[in-house]
Design a protein around this motif. Structure first.
Motif, PDB file in Angstrom:
ATOM      1  N   UNK A  26       0.830  -1.208   0.000  1.00  0.00           N
ATOM      2  CA  UNK A  26       0.000   0.000   0.000  1.00  0.00           C
ATOM      3  C   UNK A  26       0.864   1.257   0.000  1.00  0.00           C
ATOM      4  N   UNK A  27       1.926   1.272   0.802  1.00  0.00           N
ATOM      5  CA  UNK A  27       2.829   2.431   0.840  1.00  0.00           C
ATOM      6  C   UNK A  27       3.487   2.681  -0.514  1.00  0.00           C
ATOM      7  N   UNK A  28       3.650   1.614  -1.295  1.00  0.00           N
ATOM      8  CA  UNK A  28       4.241   1.738  -2.634  1.00  0.00           C
ATOM      9  C   UNK A  28       3.211   2.183  -3.665  1.00  0.00           C
ATOM     10  N   UNK A  29       1.952   2.294  -3.253  1.00  0.00           N
ATOM     11  CA  UNK A  29       0.902   2.735  -4.168  1.00  0.00           C
ATOM     12  C   UNK A  29       0.400   1.625  -5.072  1.00  0.00           C
ATOM     13  N   UNK A  30       0.580   0.360  -4.648  1.00  0.00           N
ATOM     14  CA  UNK A  30       0.157  -0.781  -5.469  1.00  0.00           C
ATOM     15  C   UNK A  30      -1.080  -1.439  -4.868  1.00  0.00           C
ATOM     16  N   UNK A  31      -2.015  -1.795  -5.740  1.00  0.00           N
ATOM     17  CA  UNK A  31      -3.212  -2.489  -5.280  1.00  0.00           C
ATOM     18  C   UNK A  31      -2.889  -3.965  -5.086  1.00  0.00           C
ATOM     19  N   UNK A  32      -3.854  -4.696  -4.589  1.00  0.00           N
ATOM     20  CA  UNK A  32      -3.653  -6.113  -4.304  1.00  0.00           C
ATOM     21  C   UNK A  32      -3.300  -6.900  -5.568  1.00  0.00           C
ATOM     22  N   UNK A  33      -3.782  -6.450  -6.719  1.00  0.00           N
ATOM     23  CA  UNK A  33      -3.497  -7.164  -7.965  1.00  0.00           C
ATOM     24  C   UNK A  33      -2.201  -6.693  -8.619  1.00  0.00           C
ATOM     25  N   UNK A  34      -1.485  -5.783  -7.974  1.00  0.00           N
ATOM     26  CA  UNK A  34      -0.181  -5.354  -8.465  1.00  0.00           C
ATOM     27  C   UNK A  34      -0.174  -4.059  -9.247  1.00  0.00           C
ATOM     28  N   UNK A  35      -1.313  -3.613  -9.737  1.00  0.00           N
ATOM     29  CA  UNK A  35      -1.372  -2.348 -10.473  1.00  0.00           C
ATOM     30  C   UNK A  35      -1.351  -1.168  -9.521  1.00  0.00           C
ATOM     31  N   UNK A  36      -1.210   0.008 -10.082  1.00  0.00           N
ATOM     32  CA  UNK A  36      -1.229   1.218  -9.269  1.00  0.00           C
ATOM     33  C   UNK A  36      -2.646   1.583  -8.843  1.00  0.00           C
ATOM     34  N   UNK A  37      -2.734   2.362  -7.788  1.00  0.00           N
ATOM     35  CA  UNK A  37      -4.032   2.839  -7.325  1.00  0.00           C
ATOM     36  C   UNK A  37      -4.585   3.906  -8.269  1.00  0.00           C
ATOM     37  N   UNK A  38      -5.896   4.051  -8.250  1.00  0.00           N
ATOM     38  CA  UNK A  38      -6.576   5.117  -8.986  1.00  0.00           C
ATOM     39  C   UNK A  38      -6.064   6.460  -8.462  1.00  0.00           C
ATOM     40  N   UNK A  39      -5.902   7.424  -9.387  1.00  0.00           N
ATOM     41  CA  UNK A  39      -5.400   8.747  -9.008  1.00  0.00           C
ATOM     42  C   UNK A  39      -6.327   9.422  -7.999  1.00  0.00           C
ATOM     43  N   UNK A  40      -5.745  10.317  -7.200  1.00  0.00           N
ATOM     44  CA  UNK A  40      -6.536  11.132  -6.288  1.00  0.00           C
ATOM     45  C   UNK A  40      -7.325  12.149  -7.116  1.00  0.00           C
ATOM     46  N   UNK A  41      -8.458  12.581  -6.589  1.00  0.00           N
ATOM     47  CA  UNK A  41      -9.219  13.630  -7.263  1.00  0.00           C
ATOM     48  C   UNK A  41      -8.397  14.923  -7.241  1.00  0.00           C
ATOM     49  N   UNK A  42      -8.715  15.841  -8.138  1.00  0.00           N
ATOM     50  CA  UNK A  42      -7.947  17.097  -8.223  1.00  0.00           C
ATOM     51  C   UNK A  42      -8.002  17.880  -6.909  1.00  0.00           C
ATOM     52  N   UNK A  43      -9.187  17.934  -6.320  1.00  0.00           N
ATOM     53  CA  UNK A  43      -9.346  18.671  -5.063  1.00  0.00           C
ATOM     54  C   UNK A  43      -8.535  18.046  -3.936  1.00  0.00           C
ATOM     55  N   UNK A  44      -8.582  16.737  -3.835  1.00  0.00           N
ATOM     56  CA  UNK A  44      -7.841  16.046  -2.778  1.00  0.00           C
ATOM     57  C   UNK A  44      -6.342  16.137  -3.040  1.00  0.00           C
ATOM     58  N   UNK A  45      -5.938  16.065  -4.303  1.00  0.00           N
ATOM     59  CA  UNK A  45      -4.517  16.196  -4.649  1.00  0.00           C
ATOM     60  C   UNK A  45      -4.003  17.578  -4.237  1.00  0.00           C
ATOM     61  N   UNK A  46      -4.826  18.627  -4.437  1.00  0.00           N
ATOM     62  CA  UNK A  46      -4.431  19.974  -4.009  1.00  0.00           C
ATOM     63  C   UNK A  46      -4.257  20.034  -2.486  1.00  0.00           C
ATOM     64  N   UNK A  47      -5.187  19.410  -1.783  1.00  0.00           N
ATOM     65  CA  UNK A  47      -5.121  19.381  -0.319  1.00  0.00           C
ATOM     66  C   UNK A  47      -3.842  18.685   0.151  1.00  0.00           C
ATOM     67  N   UNK A  48      -3.491  17.574  -0.499  1.00  0.00           N
ATOM     68  CA  UNK A  48      -2.275  16.846  -0.141  1.00  0.00           C
ATOM     69  C   UNK A  48      -1.033  17.674  -0.475  1.00  0.00           C
ATOM     70  N   UNK A  49      -1.040  18.319  -1.630  1.00  0.00           N
ATOM     71  CA  UNK A  49       0.112  19.127  -2.050  1.00  0.00           C
ATOM     72  C   UNK A  49       0.332  20.277  -1.068  1.00  0.00           C
ATOM     73  N   UNK A  50      -0.753  20.916  -0.626  1.00  0.00           N
ATOM     74  CA  UNK A  50      -0.680  22.024   0.322  1.00  0.00           C
ATOM     75  C   UNK A  50      -0.037  21.563   1.632  1.00  0.00           C
ATOM     76  N   UNK A  51      -0.315  20.337   1.992  1.00  0.00           N
ATOM     77  CA  UNK A  51       0.218  19.786   3.235  1.00  0.00           C
ATOM     78  C   UNK A  51       1.638  19.237   3.055  1.00  0.00           C
TER      79      UNK A  51
END
Length: 142
Positions: free
Chosen positions: A42-67
């Motif tokens: 999970x910390x590597x951003x990988x789902x159980x099937x090995x692929x990457x996780x779905x991207x964060x929404x734009x609003x949530x990505x902004x919130x994370x970037x601000x932090x």
């Protein structure tokens, strides 16, 4: 040829008494492995099937970037959810990895709906079984 049946019976009884403890240790070690495998993946951003996780929404990505948090989806913001993951032995044959805190349990449930992380893939399952087997054999000394 002469076989001492009572000595063989005593040795088998001794092994029989060790089985519950050996099984419990095997379950505990396999559970810790599974818990760590889920967290590491999970910390590597990988789902159980090995692929990457779905991207964060734009609003949530902004919130994370601000932090100053990573914009790579890894379900890690404060660390409370993954830090709350725990395990317990249910019986000598079953263990459970879970979130004991209700809030973190709900958070994990909803995160798992959009970014499946709380499961075990085939490779992790095989490794957990191997860890159980090795621990069990070591404890019984077979």
């Amino acid at each position: 040829m002469r076989i001492e049946v009572s000595a063989v019976k005593g040795a088998l009884d001794q092994v029989k008494r060790k089985i519950p403890s050996a099984s419990a240790k095997g379950i505990a070690r396999a559970s810790v492995f599974i818990q760590n495998a889920i967290k590491d993946r999970t910390r590597q951003g990988k789902s159980v099937n090995g692929g990457g996780f779905k991207r964060y929404s734009k609003g949530y990505a902004r919130k994370r970037a601000k932090r100053g948090a990573s914009l790579t989806p890894n379900l890690f913001f404060t660390g409370q959810m993954l830090g709350n993951m725990s395990f317990k032995k249910l019986s000598s044959t079953k263990g459970q990895v879970f979130f004991p805190n209700r809030t973190q349990n709900i958070k994990a449930f909803f995160n798992d709906q959009s970014r499946p992380f709380f499961s075990v893939n085939r490779q992790e399952e095989d490794k957990a079984v191997d860890i159980f087997r090795k621990t069990f054999e070591r404890e019984l000394r077979i």
